[in-house]
Design a protein around this motif. Structure first.
Motif, PDB file in Angstrom:
ATOM      1  N   MET A 122      16.223 -12.019  -4.507  1.00 10.37           N
ATOM      2  CA  MET A 122      17.373 -11.151  -4.513  1.00 10.37           C
ATOM      3  C   MET A 122      17.982 -11.170  -3.123  1.00 10.37           C
ATOM      4  O   MET A 122      17.288 -11.157  -2.123  1.00 10.37           O
ATOM      5  CB  MET A 122      16.956  -9.741  -4.893  1.00 10.37           C
ATOM      6  CG  MET A 122      18.086  -8.794  -4.951  1.00 10.37           C
ATOM      7  SD  MET A 122      17.513  -7.246  -5.636  1.00 10.37           S
ATOM      8  CE  MET A 122      18.853  -6.234  -5.162  1.00 10.37           C
ATOM      9  N   SER A 123      19.281 -11.216  -3.091  1.00 16.88           N
ATOM     10  CA  SER A 123      20.023 -11.155  -1.844  1.00 16.88           C
ATOM     11  C   SER A 123      21.107 -10.102  -2.011  1.00 16.88           C
ATOM     12  O   SER A 123      21.968 -10.227  -2.870  1.00 16.88           O
ATOM     13  CB  SER A 123      20.650 -12.511  -1.532  1.00 16.88           C
ATOM     14  OG  SER A 123      21.513 -12.417  -0.431  1.00 16.88           O
ATOM     15  N   SER A 124      21.047  -9.053  -1.211  1.00 23.47           N
ATOM     16  CA  SER A 124      22.024  -7.958  -1.307  1.00 23.47           C
ATOM     17  C   SER A 124      23.012  -8.041  -0.161  1.00 23.47           C
ATOM     18  O   SER A 124      22.658  -8.422   0.946  1.00 23.47           O
ATOM     19  CB  SER A 124      21.318  -6.606  -1.243  1.00 23.47           C
ATOM     20  OG  SER A 124      20.446  -6.473  -2.322  1.00 23.47           O
ATOM     21  N   ASP A 125      24.235  -7.666  -0.433  1.00 20.71           N
ATOM     22  CA  ASP A 125      25.264  -7.636   0.595  1.00 20.71           C
ATOM     23  C   ASP A 125      26.210  -6.479   0.288  1.00 20.71           C
ATOM     24  O   ASP A 125      26.090  -5.829  -0.735  1.00 20.71           O
ATOM     25  CB  ASP A 125      26.023  -8.955   0.647  1.00 20.71           C
ATOM     26  CG  ASP A 125      26.672  -9.202   2.005  1.00 20.71           C
ATOM     27  OD1 ASP A 125      26.791  -8.246   2.792  1.00 20.71           O
ATOM     28  OD2 ASP A 125      27.068 -10.346   2.265  1.00 20.71           O
ATOM     29  N   ARG A 170      16.287 -16.943  -9.520  1.00 21.83           N
ATOM     30  CA  ARG A 170      15.021 -17.238 -10.195  1.00 21.83           C
ATOM     31  C   ARG A 170      14.031 -17.782  -9.162  1.00 21.83           C
ATOM     32  O   ARG A 170      14.436 -18.207  -8.076  1.00 21.83           O
ATOM     33  CB  ARG A 170      15.242 -18.296 -11.279  1.00 21.83           C
ATOM     34  CG  ARG A 170      16.167 -17.844 -12.382  1.00 21.83           C
ATOM     35  CD  ARG A 170      16.360 -18.997 -13.378  1.00 21.83           C
ATOM     36  NE  ARG A 170      17.322 -18.629 -14.384  1.00 21.83           N
ATOM     37  CZ  ARG A 170      17.022 -17.977 -15.505  1.00 21.83           C
ATOM     38  NH1 ARG A 170      15.792 -17.629 -15.754  1.00 21.83           N
ATOM     39  NH2 ARG A 170      17.967 -17.682 -16.376  1.00 21.83           N
ATOM     40  N   PRO A 171      12.735 -17.788  -9.469  1.00 19.17           N
ATOM     41  CA  PRO A 171      11.750 -18.327  -8.519  1.00 19.17           C
ATOM     42  C   PRO A 171      12.038 -19.770  -8.100  1.00 19.17           C
ATOM     43  O   PRO A 171      11.704 -20.173  -6.994  1.00 19.17           O
ATOM     44  CB  PRO A 171      10.423 -18.234  -9.276  1.00 19.17           C
ATOM     45  CG  PRO A 171      10.629 -17.088 -10.217  1.00 19.17           C
ATOM     46  CD  PRO A 171      12.078 -17.185 -10.634  1.00 19.17           C
ATOM     47  N   ASP A 172      12.691 -20.552  -8.974  1.00 20.10           N
ATOM     48  CA  ASP A 172      13.011 -21.942  -8.633  1.00 20.10           C
ATOM     49  C   ASP A 172      14.292 -22.065  -7.808  1.00 20.10           C
ATOM     50  O   ASP A 172      14.722 -23.153  -7.458  1.00 20.10           O
ATOM     51  CB  ASP A 172      13.112 -22.808  -9.881  1.00 20.10           C
ATOM     52  CG  ASP A 172      14.224 -22.388 -10.836  1.00 20.10           C
ATOM     53  OD1 ASP A 172      15.026 -21.501 -10.488  1.00 20.10           O
ATOM     54  OD2 ASP A 172      14.285 -22.955 -11.941  1.00 20.10           O
ATOM     55  N   GLY A 173      14.930 -20.918  -7.487  1.00 17.94           N
ATOM     56  CA  GLY A 173      16.123 -20.918  -6.660  1.00 17.94           C
ATOM     57  C   GLY A 173      17.430 -20.930  -7.433  1.00 17.94           C
ATOM     58  O   GLY A 173      18.499 -20.799  -6.842  1.00 17.94           O
ATOM     59  N   ASN A 174      17.379 -21.092  -8.748  1.00 19.91           N
ATOM     60  CA  ASN A 174      18.597 -21.084  -9.557  1.00 19.91           C
ATOM     61  C   ASN A 174      19.125 -19.663  -9.718  1.00 19.91           C
ATOM     62  O   ASN A 174      18.363 -18.703  -9.764  1.00 19.91           O
ATOM     63  CB  ASN A 174      18.353 -21.713 -10.926  1.00 19.91           C
ATOM     64  CG  ASN A 174      18.193 -23.212 -10.837  1.00 19.91           C
ATOM     65  OD1 ASN A 174      18.935 -23.880 -10.132  1.00 19.91           O
ATOM     66  ND2 ASN A 174      17.213 -23.742 -11.544  1.00 19.91           N
TER      67      ASN A 174
END
Length: 51
Positions: free
Chosen positions: A1-4, A22-26
């Protein structure tokens, strides 16, 4: 998760783009750029990773 954050304070602008990956970066979910919003997702810690 990336919050801004989204909005303007003085001469500074923030474009948002909060995402859940997702864990795979998607990408799983994203708040559209320059819009306020909230994301929710179920996270299953004991599920095997998908190939």
């Amino acid at each position: 998760m990336s919050s801004d954050v989204t909005g303007h304070v003085g001469d500074t602008s923030a474009h948002g783009c909060t995402v859940i990956l997702r864990p795979d970066g998607n990408l799983l979910a994203q708040v559209p750029e320059l819009q306020e919003g909230m994301l929710m997702a179920d996270i299953y810690l004991n599920e095997p990773e998908q190939a």
